[in-house]
Structures are given as C-alpha cells and as structure tokens.
Design a protein around this motif. Sequence first.
Motif, PDB file in Angstrom:
ATOM      1  N   LYS A 161      19.355  45.282  24.601  1.00 14.94           N
ATOM      2  CA  LYS A 161      18.236  46.128  25.035  1.00 14.94           C
ATOM      3  C   LYS A 161      17.537  45.535  26.264  1.00 14.94           C
ATOM      4  O   LYS A 161      17.378  44.330  26.377  1.00 14.94           O
ATOM      5  CB  LYS A 161      17.192  46.280  23.914  1.00 14.94           C
ATOM      6  CG  LYS A 161      17.739  46.558  22.528  1.00 14.94           C
ATOM      7  CD  LYS A 161      18.587  47.806  22.464  1.00 14.94           C
ATOM      8  CE  LYS A 161      19.023  48.081  21.024  1.00 14.94           C
ATOM      9  NZ  LYS A 161      19.977  49.206  20.945  1.00 14.94           N
ATOM     10  N   GLU A 162      17.119  46.420  27.150  1.00 17.88           N
ATOM     11  CA  GLU A 162      16.152  46.054  28.172  1.00 17.88           C
ATOM     12  C   GLU A 162      14.769  46.112  27.515  1.00 17.88           C
ATOM     13  O   GLU A 162      14.437  47.101  26.857  1.00 17.88           O
ATOM     14  CB  GLU A 162      16.197  47.039  29.339  1.00 17.88           C
ATOM     15  CG  GLU A 162      17.495  47.015  30.123  1.00 17.88           C
ATOM     16  CD  GLU A 162      17.503  45.939  31.193  1.00 17.88           C
ATOM     17  OE1 GLU A 162      16.533  45.144  31.237  1.00 17.88           O
ATOM     18  OE2 GLU A 162      18.460  45.899  31.970  1.00 17.88           O
ATOM     19  N   VAL A 163      13.967  45.081  27.694  1.00 21.60           N
ATOM     20  CA  VAL A 163      12.658  45.011  27.054  1.00 21.60           C
ATOM     21  C   VAL A 163      11.563  45.145  28.108  1.00 21.60           C
ATOM     22  O   VAL A 163      11.664  44.588  29.207  1.00 21.60           O
ATOM     23  CB  VAL A 163      12.476  43.683  26.284  1.00 21.60           C
ATOM     24  CG1 VAL A 163      11.117  43.652  25.594  1.00 21.60           C
ATOM     25  CG2 VAL A 163      13.599  43.499  25.265  1.00 21.60           C
ATOM     26  N   VAL A 164      10.532  45.909  27.763  1.00 27.09           N
ATOM     27  CA  VAL A 164       9.342  46.044  28.595  1.00 27.09           C
ATOM     28  C   VAL A 164       8.133  45.660  27.746  1.00 27.09           C
ATOM     29  O   VAL A 164       8.026  46.096  26.590  1.00 27.09           O
ATOM     30  CB  VAL A 164       9.176  47.483  29.121  1.00 27.09           C
ATOM     31  CG1 VAL A 164       7.918  47.603  29.980  1.00 27.09           C
ATOM     32  CG2 VAL A 164      10.400  47.923  29.910  1.00 27.09           C
ATOM     33  N   SER A 206      13.225  45.381   9.085  1.00 26.76           N
ATOM     34  CA  SER A 206      13.022  44.194   9.914  1.00 26.76           C
ATOM     35  C   SER A 206      13.472  44.489  11.341  1.00 26.76           C
ATOM     36  O   SER A 206      14.322  45.345  11.597  1.00 26.76           O
ATOM     37  CB  SER A 206      13.809  43.013   9.350  1.00 26.76           C
ATOM     38  OG  SER A 206      15.204  43.207   9.564  1.00 26.76           O
ATOM     39  N   TRP A 207      12.902  43.763  12.281  1.00 27.79           N
ATOM     40  CA  TRP A 207      13.233  43.977  13.693  1.00 27.79           C
ATOM     41  C   TRP A 207      14.719  43.745  13.947  1.00 27.79           C
ATOM     42  O   TRP A 207      15.341  44.455  14.742  1.00 27.79           O
ATOM     43  CB  TRP A 207      12.381  43.043  14.548  1.00 27.79           C
ATOM     44  CG  TRP A 207      12.475  43.283  16.018  1.00 27.79           C
ATOM     45  CD1 TRP A 207      12.963  42.429  16.956  1.00 27.79           C
ATOM     46  CD2 TRP A 207      12.037  44.444  16.736  1.00 27.79           C
ATOM     47  NE1 TRP A 207      12.861  42.985  18.209  1.00 27.79           N
ATOM     48  CE2 TRP A 207      12.293  44.225  18.101  1.00 27.79           C
ATOM     49  CE3 TRP A 207      11.444  45.650  16.340  1.00 27.79           C
ATOM     50  CZ2 TRP A 207      11.986  45.159  19.088  1.00 27.79           C
ATOM     51  CZ3 TRP A 207      11.130  46.588  17.322  1.00 27.79           C
ATOM     52  CH2 TRP A 207      11.407  46.341  18.675  1.00 27.79           C
ATOM     53  N   LEU A 243      10.665  38.819  19.142  1.00 23.45           N
ATOM     54  CA  LEU A 243      10.983  40.239  19.305  1.00 23.45           C
ATOM     55  C   LEU A 243      11.839  40.459  20.550  1.00 23.45           C
ATOM     56  O   LEU A 243      12.818  41.224  20.518  1.00 23.45           O
ATOM     57  CB  LEU A 243       9.691  41.058  19.409  1.00 23.45           C
ATOM     58  CG  LEU A 243       8.829  41.170  18.149  1.00 23.45           C
ATOM     59  CD1 LEU A 243       7.477  41.808  18.486  1.00 23.45           C
ATOM     60  CD2 LEU A 243       9.531  41.980  17.067  1.00 23.45           C
ATOM     61  N   ILE A 244      11.495  39.797  21.624  1.00 27.26           N
ATOM     62  CA  ILE A 244      12.266  39.918  22.863  1.00 27.26           C
ATOM     63  C   ILE A 244      13.683  39.389  22.665  1.00 27.26           C
ATOM     64  O   ILE A 244      14.673  40.032  23.049  1.00 27.26           O
ATOM     65  CB  ILE A 244      11.574  39.155  24.004  1.00 27.26           C
ATOM     66  CG1 ILE A 244      10.248  39.820  24.372  1.00 27.26           C
ATOM     67  CG2 ILE A 244      12.481  39.071  25.238  1.00 27.26           C
ATOM     68  CD1 ILE A 244       9.359  38.951  25.245  1.00 27.26           C
ATOM     69  N   SER A 245      13.785  38.208  22.067  1.00 26.85           N
ATOM     70  CA  SER A 245      15.093  37.573  21.883  1.00 26.85           C
ATOM     71  C   SER A 245      16.035  38.435  21.059  1.00 26.85           C
ATOM     72  O   SER A 245      17.209  38.618  21.407  1.00 26.85           O
ATOM     73  CB  SER A 245      14.902  36.206  21.223  1.00 26.85           C
ATOM     74  OG  SER A 245      16.144  35.596  20.954  1.00 26.85           O
ATOM     75  N   ILE A 246      15.528  38.995  19.971  1.00 24.85           N
ATOM     76  CA  ILE A 246      16.371  39.826  19.104  1.00 24.85           C
ATOM     77  C   ILE A 246      16.774  41.106  19.819  1.00 24.85           C
ATOM     78  O   ILE A 246      17.944  41.525  19.761  1.00 24.85           O
ATOM     79  CB  ILE A 246      15.639  40.132  17.786  1.00 24.85           C
ATOM     80  CG1 ILE A 246      15.472  38.848  16.965  1.00 24.85           C
ATOM     81  CG2 ILE A 246      16.378  41.198  16.977  1.00 24.85           C
ATOM     82  CD1 ILE A 246      14.558  38.990  15.773  1.00 24.85           C
ATOM     83  N   SER A 295      19.644  50.479  16.483  1.00 25.44           N
ATOM     84  CA  SER A 295      19.079  51.307  17.543  1.00 25.44           C
ATOM     85  C   SER A 295      20.110  51.621  18.622  1.00 25.44           C
ATOM     86  O   SER A 295      20.907  50.759  19.013  1.00 25.44           O
ATOM     87  CB  SER A 295      17.880  50.605  18.185  1.00 25.44           C
ATOM     88  OG  SER A 295      17.470  51.268  19.363  1.00 25.44           O
ATOM     89  N   THR A 296      20.075  52.852  19.126  1.00 29.19           N
ATOM     90  CA  THR A 296      20.937  53.244  20.250  1.00 29.19           C
ATOM     91  C   THR A 296      20.165  53.263  21.568  1.00 29.19           C
ATOM     92  O   THR A 296      20.685  53.709  22.589  1.00 29.19           O
ATOM     93  CB  THR A 296      21.559  54.631  20.002  1.00 29.19           C
ATOM     94  OG1 THR A 296      20.505  55.594  19.830  1.00 29.19           O
ATOM     95  CG2 THR A 296      22.439  54.619  18.755  1.00 29.19           C
TER      96      THR A 296
END
Length: 231
Positions: free
Chosen positions: A145-148, A89-90, A136-139, A97-98
């Motif tokens: 994490k920086e999200v793109v 799961s996400w 996905l962004i929120s989690i 994740s690192t």
Amino acid sequence: MLAFSSQAAAAIPVDGSTSQILIEEYGDSTTVGYTKMPTETIVAAINQPNTLQQLLSNEFGARVVVKNEGVGGIQSSDALAGTDGVHQSWETVMRNSTAQIVSLNFALNDAFFFSQPVAGKPSVSPQGYKAAMAELISIARKYGKEVVLYEPNPSCHPAREPILAYYVMHLDELAAEQNVPLVSQYWEIVSSPNWQSRLSDCTHPRPELYRAKGENAYQVVRHLVKRLVSE
C-alpha cells in the motif's frame, strides 16, 4: 495549503479495461464526518473523504474510488489491534484489502484518552502514538500500500487542546523519517484567527472546514493517483 483553486485536468475516460484505483481512509469520527447541529450530531454530507472523492473524480474520472473506513471514538492502537468494533486487526485488514492507497487520520482520541484515561482503553503518550503509527505504516507497506498521513484538525476541547500539538509534532517527525506523504493542516488551522469557530463542538469541523480538509488532502493524494494512472 487550505485554500484551493480548482483547475482540474480533463477527466480520464473509463472503459471496461480501465482498472480501479481504490483509496481507503482510516481514522476517527473526523474521518466519518461527524458534525454537531443545534439539535443533533450528524454525518455531514460535505466531509473530507467525500470532498476528496469529488475532486479526484473531476480529474481522473470514475476509476478512482474513495472509501470511508472511519470509526468514531477510536485511536491508533484500536486500528492496530482491531478493537474499533468494526475492523479486524490491521494485519488482517491490510492483507485482505485491495486498496492501492490507504490514509491514516488518528491523534484526537489518542490525546483524549491520554489526558483522561478510561478503564479498558489504552492510554497512549505522544511517543506511544508515534510507535503505533509507525507499525500501521510498516504493515500497510508490507502489503504493497501507498500510505498517506493526515494531521488532525486542532481541538479546543480541554482534554485535547493542551497536548494535541505534541502528537502532531511526533506525526510530522515520523512522516519525515519514513518518507510518507503528509497532509499538513493542523498548524495552518491553529494559527488562523478565531479557528475555534470552524469547529462545530470544539473537535468536529463544520462542513466548510471539512471541505477545506478534503481540498488539502487532494493536493497530496492526486500525485499518488497520477502516478498509479500512468503505470
């Protein structure tokens, strides 16, 4: 813009005390890099993550690593639920994740399975896609994490072409609402002459378009990397 002029800064030297900057790229088969050849479908050596890796390494050196986490045939809801056959799961993936930066490249299969529902696969409207991407962004952000976000390339596949633009519009809207960096490419490609010729099978890019997509991603991602390097 999809045109790219490489005037990369001198690479930053790496020594034993230099920390790694990890970028994980999640998405569908266009993240993996599939392209159709005359007799078979292959993973193109020149694909979007590989091009991004090359350009970031040219500027920042070996400390930046781009990891391709793409899985063919998946949609945003698969990434969220961990039903892509590869990842959990996400929530679990992001917890473990690192990576400092994660990118999301979904929409082509969300559009496909909404247009042509398949038993056992979620059928996600453009509005449902936006909701899944928001989660996905929120989690990801919850775990630092920086999200793109990546707009998909256009498709001339009859199950995708009539509705894909609506998914892209919702993605663009979400990026603005959530203040998430967006790699914009769909509108520029689809407005270019004979854009279908840049695809190997109406969905998967030819290597030349993959390179252009990687160059476009670099123009956005490099600013995040530069900030991390300076911290």
